[in-house]
Design a protein around this motif. Sequence first.
Motif, short mmCIF file in Angstrom:
data_model
loop_
_atom_site.label_atom_id
_atom_site.label_comp_id
_atom_site.label_asym_id
_atom_site.label_seq_id
_atom_site.Cartn_x
_atom_site.Cartn_y
_atom_site.Cartn_z
N ARG A 1 32.86 -82.62 3.73
CA ARG A 1 33.80 -81.12 4.29
C ARG A 1 34.68 -80.53 3.40
NH1 ARG A 1 32.64 -79.92 9.09
NH2 ARG A 1 32.48 -81.97 10.31
N THR A 2 35.68 -82.04 3.27
CA THR A 2 36.85 -81.79 1.93
C THR A 2 36.22 -80.52 0.76
OG1 THR A 2 36.96 -83.41 0.81
CG2 THR A 2 38.23 -83.04 2.64
N LEU A 3 34.96 -80.87 0.74
CA LEU A 3 34.70 -79.58 -0.92
C LEU A 3 33.88 -78.30 -0.49
CD1 LEU A 3 31.94 -83.24 -2.53
CD2 LEU A 3 34.67 -81.83 -2.72
N LEU A 4 34.12 -78.20 0.87
CA LEU A 4 33.14 -76.84 0.98
C LEU A 4 34.26 -75.75 1.06
CD1 LEU A 4 32.62 -77.08 5.20
CD2 LEU A 4 30.91 -77.42 3.02
N PRO A 5 35.28 -75.40 0.44
CA PRO A 5 35.72 -74.82 -0.31
C PRO A 5 35.55 -74.40 -1.89
CG PRO A 5 37.83 -75.62 0.62
CD PRO A 5 36.67 -76.89 1.35
N MET A 6 35.09 -75.57 -2.72
CA MET A 6 34.34 -75.67 -3.81
C MET A 6 33.22 -74.93 -3.46
SD MET A 6 36.09 -79.16 -5.44
CE MET A 6 35.59 -78.86 -7.34
N PHE A 7 32.01 -75.93 -2.65
CA PHE A 7 30.97 -75.29 -2.52
C PHE A 7 30.59 -73.67 -2.33
CE2 PHE A 7 27.57 -74.67 0.89
CZ PHE A 7 26.40 -75.00 -0.35
N MET A 8 31.14 -73.14 -1.28
CA MET A 8 31.03 -71.61 -1.13
C MET A 8 31.32 -71.23 -1.86
SD MET A 8 33.87 -71.71 2.57
CE MET A 8 35.63 -71.11 2.16
N THR A 9 32.62 -71.03 -2.83
CA THR A 9 33.24 -70.19 -3.53
C THR A 9 32.28 -70.98 -5.17
OG1 THR A 9 34.72 -71.91 -4.31
CG2 THR A 9 35.74 -70.28 -3.08
N GLY A 10 31.18 -71.43 -5.53
CA GLY A 10 30.37 -72.08 -6.34
C GLY A 10 30.83 -72.81 -6.75
N VAL A 11 31.90 -73.10 -6.47
CA VAL A 11 32.47 -74.06 -8.06
C VAL A 11 31.60 -75.44 -8.16
CG1 VAL A 11 34.59 -75.39 -8.51
CG2 VAL A 11 34.75 -73.30 -7.86
N MET A 12 31.13 -76.08 -6.79
CA MET A 12 31.15 -76.89 -6.93
C MET A 12 29.08 -77.11 -6.28
SD MET A 12 31.03 -80.89 -6.30
CE MET A 12 32.20 -80.27 -6.20
N PRO A 13 27.74 -77.76 -7.33
CA PRO A 13 26.94 -77.23 -7.00
C PRO A 13 26.19 -78.15 -5.13
CG PRO A 13 27.14 -78.66 -8.62
CD PRO A 13 28.44 -78.25 -8.22
N GLU A 14 25.29 -78.13 -4.71
CA GLU A 14 24.76 -78.41 -4.04
C GLU A 14 24.52 -80.20 -3.36
OE1 GLU A 14 22.99 -76.53 -1.28
OE2 GLU A 14 21.72 -77.49 0.28
#
Lengths: 179, 431, 469
Positions: free
Chosen positions: B46-59
Motif C-alpha cells: 500500500r505504501t507504494l501506491l503514490p509511486m505507482f499512480m504517478t508512474g514511478v513504480m512499475p506494476e
Amino acid sequence: MKVIVARVDRCTGCRTCELYCATERGSEGRTLLQAVQETPVPQPRLRVEGGPDASLPVQCRHCVEAPCLDACLTGALVRDETHGMVHVKEDRCIACWTCVMFCPYGVIFPWPDRKFALKCDRCMHMETPACVDVCPTRALEVIDLAELDGVSAEKRKAAATLAIAATDGEGVVHLDLAG
Amino acid sequence: MTVTTYDLVIVGGGAAGLNAAAAARARFPGKRVLLIDGEEEIGYYRTLLPMFMTGVMPEEKLFFQRPDDPVGYETRLGVRALALDREQNHLSLGNGEVVGYERLILAQGGRPILPPMFADRRLPAGSFPVRSLAVARRIKDWLPEHRRIVVLGGGLVGSKTSVFLAMGGCQVTLVEKEPHILPTVLSERTAAPLQRHIANLGIDIRVNTTIDEIETDGNKVTRARLSTGEWLPCETLLIGIGGTPDIGFLADSDLIDGEELVVNPGLQTRDPNIFAIGDAVTIETAEGEHHQPWTWPQAVSQGKRAGDNAFRPSAAPVPRVTRVNAQNISGIPLMILGGPGVGSEVVSRPDPDPGVWREFFMEADRIVGGALVGDIAGAGPLHFRMANGEAVGGEAPQHLQRRTRAFAAESWGRLARARRARRFAMEGERA
Amino acid sequence: MESIHVKTVDPIGQDLLRGAAAKGLDLGWERYERLQPQDGFLRTGLSCAYGCLQGPCRIDPFGRGATQGICGLDRDGMVAASLLRLCLHGALEGLTEANNQEPAWPAELGPAAKKAEKVLGGDVSAADTFAAAKQLSRPGASPDDLLRQALRLSLLTVGLTGEGALRAAGRLSCRVGYGVVSGAGPVIGLCGRPTSDLVAALRDSTGASEPQGQIVALGEWIVADGELLPIACTSGEVEAVLSAGWLDAVALGPDADPAIARLCRSIGLPVFGEAEAAAARMTKSANGPNASQCAEGQVLCSAEEARAGLASNGSAGLAILAGSDAPQISLGWLPTELAPALRAKGLSVAACGDAALWVAKAGLASLDSDRPVSLLDPLRGPLDALAAAGPERVKGICFTGVKTSRDLAFALGLAVLGARVSVATPLPLWGSAGVRDLLNEKIAALGGAFAHWDHPASPDEVLAWFGES
C-alpha cells in the motif's frame, strides 16, 4: 547458519575490513586503487565502531526475528532460503530508509548515491566473506552457530568472543565478554 | 441458511491480515483458514501506491503476493464484512454468506476520511481519496490528461504524493490546514527544512487553509476554493487527509469503546477469541497508555504476532509498539520517532547545514519522540532505545549531533573494560 | 583479492619454487600473499606521513569517515606529503652513498637541469633534504609546495648518482643465468651488497680450494678486479636459487634482507661474514644446475660507452627498461615481453638493473643476436642513455618495478629532466586525484612525462604507453 564473529581482543581498529569490503562488494574495478577513483564512491557494508580503547567491526547479525524484514515496505529485504542471510534486493529498494530505522544495531546503511540500503549479506555467495579474508589480525571469523553451541561457556569467555548468537527473542548480539 | 465454519477467519487482506494468515498457516498447519477482503486485488504494498499512480513504480514491483500464489487458505475477495454476531460466532458477509469462526482476526484497516464538502454528495470525476489499489489505478489513468493538481492534506501521504507528481512534471498545489506540513509528526521547526525542500521542487504549498468548495463542469473538477476565498484552477483533487478505523460493521458487537477498537498488547479484543490488528486498532499498554501505531512495519509485526497467537492459550505481546516512520522526500531523509506528547520537553541542536535538523521530545530522561531530518545517522539504535524505554539522561544532546557512529559511547566503555580485563588476565597467566 | 597467479616467467625458476614448496620453505611470495591485502591507507597515500605523534591519522579514501587529519590536513596534503617523504628517503640514500654531495648532471642534460632548477625554485643541493624535513615536521605547506620540493629532491637524487653502481669505465662482459653456479669447485653466492673486502676475501679463499671454487653474485652487480662477477639470478629470485641447494655457502652484505639469512639457517647453508670468508676452506657438496642455463651480454659501464654504444643506428628511437623485480608482477614478465616487442617496433632497447638481467637471461642481450639489447649501469644507466641519445630519441624509460624510494626519486628525477618515464607498479598517489593532476602538470611544464598505473601494468599497457610518444 554460518555467521561472522568478531573478536574484540584482536581488533586493532585498522579498518582494513571496511576498505576491502567496499572494494570487493561495492566497486566496479574490484581493486582498492580503482575503487577509490570511482563515482559514486564505493561504500562498505560493515563499519568499525569504537574509540581509542576498544574497537570492533559491526555488521548485520541476521537476526532470527529481524525487525528490518517486517519493516521493509517493498519486499526488498528478504531472507535467503539456503544460507539464512538477510539481504537487500537492490532493484526493489526505493531508498525510503525504513529498515535503517528498524535496525537496532545500526548496521543497515543508507547509500543515497545508489538509492538503496546497504547491508552485510555475509558474502554468502563467496567462499569467504571479504572482511574475514582480509583481516590482518584474524579478528573476524566465520563460525557455524550450530558449532558455537558446542563450545563451552568458559571457552567462550576466555576468548572474549563477541559472538553473534540466535537467542529466542530477536537475534541478539551475544556479548559474552570476560566478566 | 448454511453456515460454513472455519477455525480462523481473517477480515482484511492488507499487510496485517496477510501476514496473520501466513503466520497462522505456518504455526497451525491443521487449521482451516478463511481470509476476506473488500478489495478485488490484495497482496500489494500500500505504501507504494503514490509511486505507482504517478508512474514511478512499475506494476510488477507492487505485489508481494499474486492471486495465483498458493497460500494454503481460502479467500473471498471483493466481499465486505457486514456484521459480527458474537453470540453465535458468526460473521455476515456482503455476498449474503454467513461464516462461522472459532478465532477471528480483524485486520480490515481504515477508510479514507473525506472533507465535509463531500458529506452529502458523490465525489466528482477527478477527485480521489488516496488509499486503495483500485482507486490508484484510476488515478494513474486519469493523471496524464489532467496535470493541474491540488493535493489536500500535507501529511506523509499527501507530501510524498505531491513530490512524485511534481517530479513527474505536474503542477501541484499542496494544501494543509495546520501552519506547516506533516503537522501530526513534526514540529514547525523540524518541518521547515523539509517544507523548503518541497517548495523548491516547484510545489505550491498553502498552509493554514483548507478547501471548502469544489466547482465542477459536467461532474468534472474544474477548480477548488481555499478557505481564504481564493480559487485554485485544477483538474485533479487528491484527498490525503488521513484515515479512520473501518469499524462500522462492529457497531453492535460491543467491541468498540467510544470510537476505538481497543486491544491488549497480545492483540486481543475484550473477546479473547477475537484479535484485532493494523490500522483499525488502538493498543492499550499495561500502563494504560493508548497507541495507534498505524504504520506498515507495525501492521506486519502485529499480523505475524496475531497469527502466532491465534490458538495459543495465552497471547504473547507484540514486540514493540512505536509509531515511527521513515521517508525519503526526494533525497532528504526523514526519520520520525514520534510526535510530541503533552508536556514533553523539546531538545534540539542547530546544525550548520540548513537542510539538517535533529530534535527529540523527552519525558523525564526518556526519549518519547522526535525527528531526524537530513541526517539519519544512528536512527536505528535510537529508535530501539526509545522503544525499550531506556533512560538516556544527559546523553540526548550527544545523540543530536551528526554522527558517523551508530553506537552509543557507553557501550564502548563496556567493551574497553572487557578488553582491559582480558589483558590483565593474560598478564596474570604469564606471571 | 588482488594477487599474482604466475610468480615468475622463467620455467626453471618455477621448478625452483615448486621445489621450495615441496621442502616446506616459505619464500617471498608466501610472505607477500600472507600480507594481503596490504594497508589500504598507505597504498592510497592516505596514511599521514608527517612526523607528528598526534595521530596516526588516516583519511578514508571512500569519503565516508575522516576527511581530515587531527590538524585539519586534507587528502591532497596527505598524499603530497607521502610522496615528499618517499623522495626525501630516496635523496638521503643518494646522499649517504655519494662521494661528492654536490649534485652534477651529464653535460648534455645541463640545460634541462638548469631549467628545472629555475622552475622549481632555484639551485638544488643537499640542503634541500633539510628543507623537506622541515616541511614534513608540521603540515603547513600546500600540496603545491610539497610536490615542488619532492621534484627538487628527485632532481637531486639523479644528480647524486656519481659514477654509478659499477664505478667502472669501458665495457664489461657479463654472464647471467642459473648456469653460472655450475662448476667442479665449491660455489659461494654473494648478496646484500657485500663490501669489497668481503668479496676480496672470498676470492682468495675460493681460489685456494681444490678444485678451484668460484663466487657468483645473486641479483647483484659486483665488479672485482675489473671484472663483473657472474650473476646467477635477478634480485627477486635470490631466495628461490638459495632454496635449490646449488650453493655451498653464502656471503651476505649489510643490505641483505632478513629473509635471506633466515632461509640459509633453515636449510643449513653456511653464511659467511668477512672473518669466516678469509678462513674458509670450501669443499664442493652441492649439485649445480645445467651449465647451459646461462647467457652473455655486455655492459656499457660509463656515459662515454653509452654514447658510443647507443649511437643512432638507424633505429626509430631508444626505449629503456629499468627497475627491480616486484612481487606484484610475474618476475621477468615485463622485460622479457617488452624488449622483443619494442625491438619489433624498430626501436633500440637498453636495459639496466633486474630488467637487464631478465633481458640477458632470455638471450636478448647476446652479441650474436640481431640488434642486441644494450645493458647499462644498474644505477646510472637510464641517465647515461638519456644523455647519450637525448630526450628526443628516448621514447620512454619504463621502470618495470620500483623497490627502494631512491628508485622512485630517480624515476621522477628523470622525468624532471624532460624524459618520458613510467613506473609499472602502483604508487601511493591514488588517494588524491588533485595531487596526481598537479604532479602531471608540474612535470609537463618541464617537458617530461610521468606515467603510472593503479594496478600492476601489463606488457600491453606499457607497450601502448611507449607507442604514445
